[in-house]
Design an enzyme around this catalytic site. Structure first.
Site, mmCIF file in Angstrom:
data_model
loop_
_atom_site.group_PDB
_atom_site.id
_atom_site.type_symbol
_atom_site.label_atom_id
_atom_site.label_comp_id
_atom_site.label_asym_id
_atom_site.label_seq_id
_atom_site.Cartn_x
_atom_site.Cartn_y
_atom_site.Cartn_z
ATOM 1 N N LYS A 58 0.707 -20.481 14.131
ATOM 2 C CA LYS A 58 2.062 -20.132 14.575
ATOM 3 C C LYS A 58 2.846 -21.382 14.961
ATOM 4 C CE LYS A 58 3.344 -16.397 14.973
ATOM 5 N NZ LYS A 58 3.945 -15.541 13.897
ATOM 6 N N GLU A 92 5.943 -21.141 5.389
ATOM 7 C CA GLU A 92 6.753 -20.078 4.771
ATOM 8 C C GLU A 92 7.723 -20.580 3.714
ATOM 9 O OE1 GLU A 92 6.923 -20.977 7.949
ATOM 10 O OE2 GLU A 92 8.988 -21.345 8.512
ATOM 11 N N HIS A 129 9.232 -20.682 10.817
ATOM 12 C CA HIS A 129 10.345 -19.731 10.837
ATOM 13 C C HIS A 129 11.499 -20.282 11.674
ATOM 14 C CE1 HIS A 129 8.135 -16.678 8.624
ATOM 15 N NE2 HIS A 129 7.101 -16.897 9.422
ATOM 16 N N TYR A 179 3.211 -22.195 10.251
ATOM 17 C CA TYR A 179 4.397 -21.334 10.139
ATOM 18 C C TYR A 179 5.395 -21.801 11.189
ATOM 19 C CZ TYR A 179 1.923 -17.719 7.377
ATOM 20 O OH TYR A 179 1.252 -17.032 6.410
ATOM 21 N N ASP A 205 9.575 -6.801 10.458
ATOM 22 C CA ASP A 205 9.834 -8.204 10.815
ATOM 23 C C ASP A 205 11.146 -8.712 10.225
ATOM 24 O OD1 ASP A 205 8.809 -8.144 8.228
ATOM 25 O OD2 ASP A 205 7.820 -10.076 8.417
ATOM 26 N N ARG A 230 -5.719 -15.897 15.393
ATOM 27 C CA ARG A 230 -6.111 -16.609 14.173
ATOM 28 C C ARG A 230 -6.348 -18.084 14.481
ATOM 29 N NH1 ARG A 230 -1.190 -14.771 10.427
ATOM 30 N NH2 ARG A 230 -0.175 -14.892 12.450
HETATM 31 N N1 LIG Z 1 4.849 -6.277 9.734
HETATM 32 C C1 LIG Z 1 4.070 -7.239 9.308
HETATM 33 O O1 LIG Z 1 3.100 -7.613 9.972
HETATM 34 C C2 LIG Z 1 4.337 -7.882 7.994
HETATM 35 C C3 LIG Z 1 3.355 -8.686 7.380
HETATM 36 C C4 LIG Z 1 3.630 -9.224 6.116
HETATM 37 C C5 LIG Z 1 4.862 -8.965 5.490
HETATM 38 N N2 LIG Z 1 5.793 -8.194 6.143
HETATM 39 C C6 LIG Z 1 7.096 -7.857 5.536
HETATM 40 O O2 LIG Z 1 6.939 -6.894 4.510
HETATM 41 C C7 LIG Z 1 8.089 -6.927 3.682
HETATM 42 C C8 LIG Z 1 7.683 -6.893 2.213
HETATM 43 O O3 LIG Z 1 7.024 -8.123 1.899
HETATM 44 P P1 LIG Z 1 6.491 -8.448 0.418
HETATM 45 O O4 LIG Z 1 5.718 -9.706 0.527
HETATM 46 O O5 LIG Z 1 5.887 -7.244 -0.171
HETATM 47 O O6 LIG Z 1 7.882 -8.738 -0.327
HETATM 48 P P2 LIG Z 1 8.091 -8.774 -1.915
HETATM 49 O O7 LIG Z 1 9.281 -9.645 -2.132
HETATM 50 O O8 LIG Z 1 6.824 -9.089 -2.615
HETATM 51 O O9 LIG Z 1 8.474 -7.263 -2.280
HETATM 52 C C9 LIG Z 1 9.656 -6.637 -1.872
HETATM 53 C C10 LIG Z 1 10.006 -5.592 -2.912
HETATM 54 O O10 LIG Z 1 11.087 -4.798 -2.365
HETATM 55 C C11 LIG Z 1 11.862 -4.402 -3.481
HETATM 56 N N3 LIG Z 1 13.132 -3.847 -3.008
HETATM 57 C C12 LIG Z 1 14.248 -4.488 -2.593
HETATM 58 N N4 LIG Z 1 15.200 -3.578 -2.256
HETATM 59 C C13 LIG Z 1 14.654 -2.345 -2.469
HETATM 60 C C14 LIG Z 1 15.140 -1.023 -2.316
HETATM 61 N N5 LIG Z 1 16.377 -0.763 -1.891
HETATM 62 N N6 LIG Z 1 14.289 -0.001 -2.617
HETATM 63 C C15 LIG Z 1 13.036 -0.234 -3.047
HETATM 64 N N7 LIG Z 1 12.545 -1.466 -3.244
HETATM 65 C C16 LIG Z 1 13.342 -2.514 -2.950
HETATM 66 C C17 LIG Z 1 11.962 -5.668 -4.316
HETATM 67 O O11 LIG Z 1 12.379 -5.389 -5.648
HETATM 68 C C18 LIG Z 1 10.525 -6.176 -4.233
HETATM 69 O O12 LIG Z 1 9.731 -5.697 -5.321
HETATM 70 C C19 LIG Z 1 8.846 -8.194 4.099
HETATM 71 O O13 LIG Z 1 9.899 -7.834 4.941
HETATM 72 C C20 LIG Z 1 7.811 -8.980 4.851
HETATM 73 O O14 LIG Z 1 8.401 -9.875 5.786
HETATM 74 C C21 LIG Z 1 5.547 -7.664 7.370
#
Ligand SMILES: NC(=O)c1ccc[n+]([C@@H]2O[C@H](COP(=O)([O-])OP(=O)(O)OC[C@H]3O[C@@H](n4cnc5c(N)ncnc54)[C@H](O)[C@@H]3O)[C@@H](O)[C@H]2O)c1
Length: 378
Positions: free
Chosen positions: A75, A118, A96, A94, A270, A15
């Site tokens: 990053k 973040e 972190h 970012y 993550d 990026r």
């Molecule tokens: N792997 C990647 O490349 C990547 C990229 C972006 C985001 N992420 C990760 O994805 C995850 C989700 O991000 P987001 O922006 O959607 O977060 P968000 O806060 O918008 O949504 C999280 C949801 O999880 C729900 N939740 C909490 N505990 C729960 C449970 N026990 N059962 C069901 N639902 C539950 C919450 O109520 C909330 O609605 C984060 O960990 C983020 O870091 C990973």
């Protein structure tokens, strides 16, 4: 202001922090912008496009850091960049910090002003510069899930949308936040039968209102998860408990309830992942199999689509970067609570509570530091 955009030198990071469209905006506001040669190549932007937009190109990363008042990146800086950072130089990227003590100490030593994407936070507590990457990852989760559901890729051999006379796939989405909502929309659009689970009833009510008829909402609890995984073809893990490790919603013993070739995409990897059997993988080797269940656990999913990710990220970061350039960081942060929340380290002082707590470092109130800059400076 003089703005510098270095190439990202972290492994596999394609990026870039400012696109040619962004350069045009900075120029329109009277700023000078230096872009490292080939910085946009990985995202599909040529040096010529940057020059046409009004950027000056520099050959080396050293030159970019040496000339700029504000560095805009994607990053966190890596060790090779630490010595290039100047006292009072504004870094907007970012960071972190809580996950790297080395980086935190390096930025304190360099006396930089670190404004972290973040932690920029709106009054409703949403994190506008994290949202775009969750949107990308959520949508990608279905694309990847559908791919690995194909037989040659190790999956059950099911087409997501089925065809006339054949049932579509069942997709279970755990977490109905940004990732979960985008994943559900994509899966539903392709004709799958989708179930979203969340622990927040208001969120489920909202999703119930906006989602199409092939999406059901169900309360997230162990009983419901055990029941649904038995007939799910793709399971998306998109839960988040802010500031904590993701909960293990699917334990190893539960894999036996699932059909061979089921695909689990753990987007929350993550934050440690929300399946007990998850461990982080890379785009080079994204999947592995446990008990005949395919696991996809890439920790930086948006990295595979740098063109989309760069545009999504810069659409969100540019308005903030412009405020910082137009007003200077002191005045911009004094005027905007959102931006102020992004300040983590200022001239050697830790001004973000989470970073101070993570490494037991002295904490200074951000208002105190901003006040210490005389009104003449502002
Ligand atoms: N792997 C990647 O490349 C990547 C990229 C972006 C985001 N992420 C990760 O994805 C995850 C989700 O991000 P987001 O922006 O959607 O977060 P968000 O806060 O918008 O949504 C999280 C949801 O999880 C729900 N939740 C909490 N505990 C729960 C449970 N026990 N059962 C069901 N639902 C539950 C919450 O109520 C909330 O609605 C984060 O960990 C983020 O870091 C990973």
């Amino acid at each position: 202001m003089i703005i510098g955009v270095p190439s990202e030198i972290k492994n596999n990071e394609n990026r870039v922090a400012v696109t040619p469209a962004g350069v045009t905006e900075f120029r329109r506001h009277g700023h000078t912008i230096y872009v490292q040669k080939d910085a946009g190549k990985g995202s599909g932007f040529s040096n010529e496009e940057y020059m046409e937009a009004g950027a000056e190109l520099l050959d080396t990363i050293e030159e970019v850091y040496a000339i700029a008042d504000m560095i805009v990146k994607v990053k966190e800086p890596i060790a090779r960049e630490y010595p290039l950072i100047k006292e009072n130089q504004l870094l907007f990227t970012y960071f972190h910090f809580a996950s790297s003590e080395e980086l935190t100490h390096a930025m304190i030593e360099r006396k930089a002003v670190c404004l972290a994407y973040e932690t920029v936070e709106r009054a409703d507590r949403s994190l506008p510069l994290l949202v775009p990457m969750s949107e990308v990852a959520g949508r990608m989760a279905i694309q990847e899930g559908a791919k690995y559901l194909e037989k040659p890729m190790g999956g059950r051999g099911i087409l997501l949308g089925g065809v006339a006379g054949v049932k579509p796939a069942d997709v279970l989405v755990l977490g109905g936040g940004i990732v979960g909502t985008e994943a559900a929309k994509m899966a539903a659009g392709l004709g799958a039968h989708v179930t979203i689970m969340d622990i927040s009833l208001p969120r489920l009510r909202y999703l119930e209102d906006i989602m199409p008829a092939n999406v059901d909402t169900v309360m997230s609890n162990e009983y419901n998860i055990r029941r649904h995984i038995q007939h799910s073809d793709i399971i998306i893990g998109g839960v988040l408990i802010p500031g904590a490790k993701a909960p293990s919603l699917i334990t190893k013993d539960m894999l036996k309830l699932m059909r061979p070739g089921t695909v689990m995409v753990d987007v929350a990897i993550d934050q440690g992942g929300c399946f007990e059997t998850s461990h982080a993988t890379t785009h080079q080797d994204p999947t592995y199999v446990v008990d005949e269940v395919v696991h996809y656990c890439v920790a930086n999913m948006p990295g595979a689509v740098p063109y989309t990710s760069t545009l999504a990220l810069t659409n969100s970061t540019l308005p903030y970067a412009l405020q910082l350039a137009n007003l200077g960081w002191q005045l911009a942060c004094t005027k905007s609570e959102e931006l102020m929340k992004g300040l983590n380290i200022i001239n050697g002082q830790v001004v973000y509570q989470g970073v101070s707590d993570a490494f037991d470092l002295p904490y200074t109130d951000v208002h105190e530091v901003l006040d210490s800059y005389s009104s003449a400076d502002l």
